[in-house]
Write an enzyme that holds these catalytic residues in place. Structure first.
Site, mmCIF file in Angstrom:
data_model
loop_
_atom_site.group_PDB
_atom_site.id
_atom_site.type_symbol
_atom_site.label_atom_id
_atom_site.label_comp_id
_atom_site.label_asym_id
_atom_site.label_seq_id
_atom_site.Cartn_x
_atom_site.Cartn_y
_atom_site.Cartn_z
ATOM 1 C CG HIS A 188 30.055 -4.274 36.860
ATOM 2 N ND1 HIS A 188 30.333 -3.194 36.067
ATOM 3 C CD2 HIS A 188 30.186 -3.811 38.133
ATOM 4 C CE1 HIS A 188 30.635 -2.144 36.816
ATOM 5 N NE2 HIS A 188 30.559 -2.508 38.085
ATOM 6 C CG ASP A 212 26.131 4.182 41.543
ATOM 7 O OD1 ASP A 212 26.895 4.040 42.525
ATOM 8 O OD2 ASP A 212 26.543 4.232 40.366
ATOM 9 C CD GLU A 220 32.304 3.776 40.887
ATOM 10 O OE1 GLU A 220 33.370 3.901 40.265
ATOM 11 O OE2 GLU A 220 31.520 2.836 40.677
ATOM 12 C CD GLU A 221 29.407 0.731 38.942
ATOM 13 O OE1 GLU A 221 30.149 0.838 37.953
ATOM 14 O OE2 GLU A 221 29.524 -0.146 39.800
HETATM 15 ZN ZN LIG Z 1 31.207 -1.329 39.607
HETATM 16 ZN ZN LIG Z 2 31.788 -0.442 42.570
#
Ligand SMILES: [Zn+2]
Ligand SMILES: [Zn+2]
Length: 398
Positions: free
Chosen positions: A370, A85, A143-144
């Site tokens: 990020h 993702d 995952e996020e």
């Molecule tokens: Zn991340």
């Molecule tokens: Zn990551």
């Protein structure tokens, strides 16, 4: 141990394809549980390689496939996981593989993880006669986005068919120079929980506080008192964090509001510390509120558990990393307070999760995960693949 020279040679040949896959994924990022095009891309690649038992739609948009060796060895079953993702970030890079999906960006490197696992699929498919046992390729969504895709895939039986005996995964690391790999035994990432405390007071005129129960003052006492959970209730040698990140109340300078809301994050490594956090935060909030004439409700939400690397599996990963990048370039990984849902797989079977350096300041790959300018030195993809291939083949060859 398989000959690393041969694997490195194969990885070198595969690199243009892996880089192309990574760039395709980077250009077409999708948010958690919406990885439809990504999953289809992965499925097509696995099909081209002749991977067995390809399954899609696992735990939302997850994809799995099996590669079974025909050679000699332990005949064990191992799962290798990559997350797929992207994040809700508008990319600020100006590369020719820049995100074409405005406001969505692979800013954590999961495009690289997916490309590495596709590379591993290719590499293992070409050398089935050199190992026995089954490698389950696990492409995980979201995952996020807690509660995340790992738990969802496990609930749908990803660890059962065949019964998985070990799990491995990696994350690219833009804090670490390319060419280095970080490996650590025991806890490497924390459990991440959250709380919301709502204080119910009684509002009124700011000039007449004696006729009110002021939730702002009560909230302030609670925020300060919460800091004693770490400093006075937990063992100083057992790291933990309580960060109260939200304090919302009122909107006029002369009005005492009815309520105040506090929200924060809690990071721990041990189950008993996690339980203690929940207990103490609840006690502190409710009893301080009560002592001051108000009431407080506490909602404590458990997020990803701590990522704990198994000692034996991590020794394997460390040897594999040393073979890939040289003993001098393997760095011990200290525990960090970030969290990962790889942890759920590692609760089901012993495993190891390692970190592959992808930073290169000279080339401008210096932005953190990020960040809207995040990008990786793609050399890291080759290091990650070589280490993971060594890791898996050594495990299956034991
Ligand atoms: Zn991340
Ligand atoms: Zn990551």
């Amino acid at each position: 141990m398989p000959a690393v020279e041969k694997i490195r040679q194969d990885v070198d040949e595969l690199m243009p394809g892996i880089v192309a896959d990574r760039r395709h994924l980077h250009e077409n990022p999708e948010l958690g549980f919406q990885e439809f095009k990504t999953a289809e891309f992965v499925r097509q690649r696995l099909e081209q390689l002749g991977v067995d038992d390809i399954r899609t739609g696992i735990g939302g948009t997850g994809v799995t496939g099996l590669i079974t060796g025909t050679g000699e060895g332990s005949a064990r079953n191992v799962l290798v996981r990559a997350d797929m993702d992207a994040l809700p970030i508008l990319e600020e890079n100006d590369t020719d593989y820049k995100s074409q999906n405005d406001g969505v960006m692979h800013a954590c490197g999961h495009d690289g993880h997916t490309a590495i696992l596709l590379g591993l699929a290719r590499l293992l498919s070409d050398r089935k006669d050199t190992f026995s046992g089954t490698v389950k390729l696990c492409f995980q969504p979201a995952e996020e986005l807690p509660p995340g895709g790992a738990q969802a895939m496990i609930k749908e039986g990803v660890m059962n068919e065949p019964p998985i005996e070990a799990v491995f995964g990696l994350h690219l690391a833009n804090e670490t120079p390319v060419g280095k790999i970080l490996v650590g035994s025991g806890p490497v990432m924390a459990a991440a929980d959250g709380y919301t405390i709502t204080i119910h007071g009684q509002g009124g005129h700011g000039a007449y506080p004696h006729g009110c129960i002021d939730p702002v003052i009560i909230g302030a006492q609670i925020v300060v008192a919460l800091q004693t959970v770490v400093s006075r209730n937990t063992d100083p040698m057992d790291a933990s964090v309580v960060s109260n990140c939200v304090f919302q109340s009122g909107d006029a300078f002369n009005v005492i509001p009815d309520t105040a809301v506090l929200k924060g994050t809690v990071r721990t490594f041990k189950d008993e510390t996690r339980d203690l956090m929940e207990k103490r935060i609840t006690e502190i909030a409710t009893t301080i509120a009560e002592a001051m004439g108000a009431t407080a409700t506490v909602e404590y939400t458990r997020g990803y558990p701590a990522t704990i690397n198994d000692e034996a599996m991590t020794e394997l990963a460390r040897e594999a990393a040393a073979a890939a990048v040289g003993e001098e370039n393997v760095i011990p990984k200290p525990p960090a307070m970030g969290a990962e849902d790889m942890s759920y797989f590692q609760l089901e079977a012993p495993g190891s999760y390692f970190f592959v350096g992808s930073r290169n300041e000279e080339k401008g790959f210096k932005w953190g995960h990020h960040h809207p300018k995040f990008d990786i030195d793609e050399e890291s993809l080759g290091h990650g693949l070589t280490a993971m291939a060594m890791n898996v083949l050594t495990y299956l060859g034991r």
